[in-house]
Design a protein around this motif. Sequence first.
Motif, mmCIF file in Angstrom:
data_model
loop_
_atom_site.group_PDB
_atom_site.id
_atom_site.type_symbol
_atom_site.label_atom_id
_atom_site.label_comp_id
_atom_site.label_asym_id
_atom_site.label_seq_id
_atom_site.Cartn_x
_atom_site.Cartn_y
_atom_site.Cartn_z
ATOM 1 N N SER A 274 0.776 -0.781 -0.077
ATOM 2 C CA SER A 274 -0.129 -0.014 0.623
ATOM 3 C C SER A 274 0.688 0.979 -0.606
ATOM 4 C CB SER A 274 -0.776 0.086 1.541
ATOM 5 O OG SER A 274 -0.488 0.093 2.513
ATOM 6 N N GLY A 275 0.455 2.132 -0.434
ATOM 7 C CA GLY A 275 0.917 3.824 -0.219
ATOM 8 C C GLY A 275 2.068 3.765 -1.475
ATOM 9 N N VAL A 276 2.935 4.795 -1.589
ATOM 10 C CA VAL A 276 3.918 5.515 -2.295
ATOM 11 C C VAL A 276 4.753 5.766 -1.528
ATOM 12 C CG1 VAL A 276 4.275 6.841 -4.182
ATOM 13 C CG2 VAL A 276 1.871 6.450 -3.606
ATOM 14 N N MET A 277 6.039 5.121 -2.444
ATOM 15 C CA MET A 277 7.765 5.622 -2.040
ATOM 16 C C MET A 277 8.560 6.346 -2.874
ATOM 17 S SD MET A 277 8.525 1.702 -0.506
ATOM 18 C CE MET A 277 7.793 0.453 -2.321
ATOM 19 N N ARG A 278 9.775 6.888 -2.457
ATOM 20 C CA ARG A 278 10.371 7.878 -3.718
ATOM 21 C C ARG A 278 11.923 7.004 -2.525
ATOM 22 N NH1 ARG A 278 10.412 12.757 -2.806
ATOM 23 N NH2 ARG A 278 12.329 12.797 -2.023
ATOM 24 N N LEU A 279 12.605 6.227 -3.858
ATOM 25 C CA LEU A 279 14.061 5.858 -2.884
ATOM 26 C C LEU A 279 14.259 7.106 -3.778
ATOM 27 C CD1 LEU A 279 15.271 2.504 -2.785
ATOM 28 C CD2 LEU A 279 16.298 3.816 -4.073
ATOM 29 N N GLU A 280 15.966 6.750 -2.834
ATOM 30 C CA GLU A 280 17.003 7.727 -2.990
ATOM 31 C C GLU A 280 18.926 7.101 -3.375
ATOM 32 O OE1 GLU A 280 17.118 11.948 -1.993
ATOM 33 O OE2 GLU A 280 15.019 12.829 -2.339
ATOM 34 N N THR A 281 19.175 7.215 -3.847
ATOM 35 C CA THR A 281 20.837 7.282 -3.645
ATOM 36 C C THR A 281 21.682 8.197 -4.440
ATOM 37 O OG1 THR A 281 20.796 6.117 -6.434
ATOM 38 C CG2 THR A 281 19.799 4.474 -5.142
ATOM 39 N N GLU A 282 23.003 8.592 -4.761
ATOM 40 C CA GLU A 282 23.836 9.052 -5.131
ATOM 41 C C GLU A 282 23.521 9.078 -6.458
ATOM 42 O OE1 GLU A 282 26.017 10.477 -3.669
ATOM 43 O OE2 GLU A 282 25.348 10.582 -1.737
ATOM 44 N N GLU A 283 23.077 7.780 -7.416
ATOM 45 C CA GLU A 283 22.015 8.701 -8.268
ATOM 46 C C GLU A 283 21.349 8.874 -9.073
ATOM 47 O OE1 GLU A 283 22.428 4.227 -9.663
ATOM 48 O OE2 GLU A 283 24.719 4.096 -10.616
ATOM 49 N N GLY A 284 20.212 8.724 -8.282
ATOM 50 C CA GLY A 284 18.790 9.442 -8.834
ATOM 51 C C GLY A 284 17.848 9.052 -7.905
#
Length: 251
Positions: free
Chosen positions: A44-54
Motif C-alpha cells: 500500500s502507499g507510495v515510496m520515493r527511494l533516493e541514492t547517489e545516482e537518482g
Amino acid sequence: MRNVPLDALDHLPVDVLPLGTDYPPDHLLARHTHRRAQLLHGASGVMRLETEEGAWTVPVDRAVCIPPGTPHEVHMRGVTTWSLYIEPDAVPWWPTSCTVIEVGPLLRELLRAANDLGADYDTAGRDGALIGLLLHELRRTAPAPFVVSLPREEPFRALCRAYLAAPDAALTNTDWARAAAMSPRTFDRRFHALTGTSPATWRARARLLAALPLLPAHSVTSVAARLGYSSPAAFTAAFTRAFGAPPSKLG
C-alpha cells in the motif's frame, strides 16, 4: 515474517528472506545499505527511494530492485512493504542499479504468500517452490520509467532534492542559477553535464513523478492544477508521453 529487523534474520541459511514491515505515515527510512539484494514492494502507499545516482518513485503495483551494497533512503507515504532480501549469488541477473518494475497479479500474490512464511520455512518443500517461482517471475518483469537522475555535485543536488520535495511550476532556470550564484548559461551547461538533461526538462519530469503519490487520492483535474498545468488535457498528454500510460491508469 512481519516487523522483524533484518539484522535479526540475515544470518539464516536461506537465499531469500521475505520480510514485511508496517511504516507510520510520512516516514523517512534513513540512508542505509544491505548485504543482500532487496526487492522493495509497497503493498500500500507510495515510496520515493533516493541514492547517489537518482530518485525512483514507486507507486502501487510496482516494486524497486535494489542492488546489494547500495546506500539508499526511502520516503514512505502510508506504506506497508513486502520485501525480499536475496543472497547476491542466487540472482546473478539482478540489476546493477536501482530499477522500478511492474508487479502483476501473480507476482503480487506470490509476494503476499512469501511474506506470510515463517523464518524457518521449508526450502525443500512447498515454501521453497513458492520462492523459486517468485524468483522466476521477478526475472520476467518489465522495468518502469519512474526515475530522475540526481547530480552528485552541490549546489545542484540540493536544488534538485528540494524540488522533488516541493515541485514549483513557477520556478525558472534563472531562479536556480541565482540560487547557485552562477550565470544562467553556466548553470545550464553544468547541469546538463551532470544529469544529461536541461534543468527545465529535469523539473518537468520531476513534477510528473510528483503526481504519482497524489493520483490515488485526487482527481486528474485536481492534480493537474496543483502541479501548475494549464489544463487536465495538457497534464494527461505530458504524463502519457513520459510514462506510457495515462494518469487514470496509475492512480
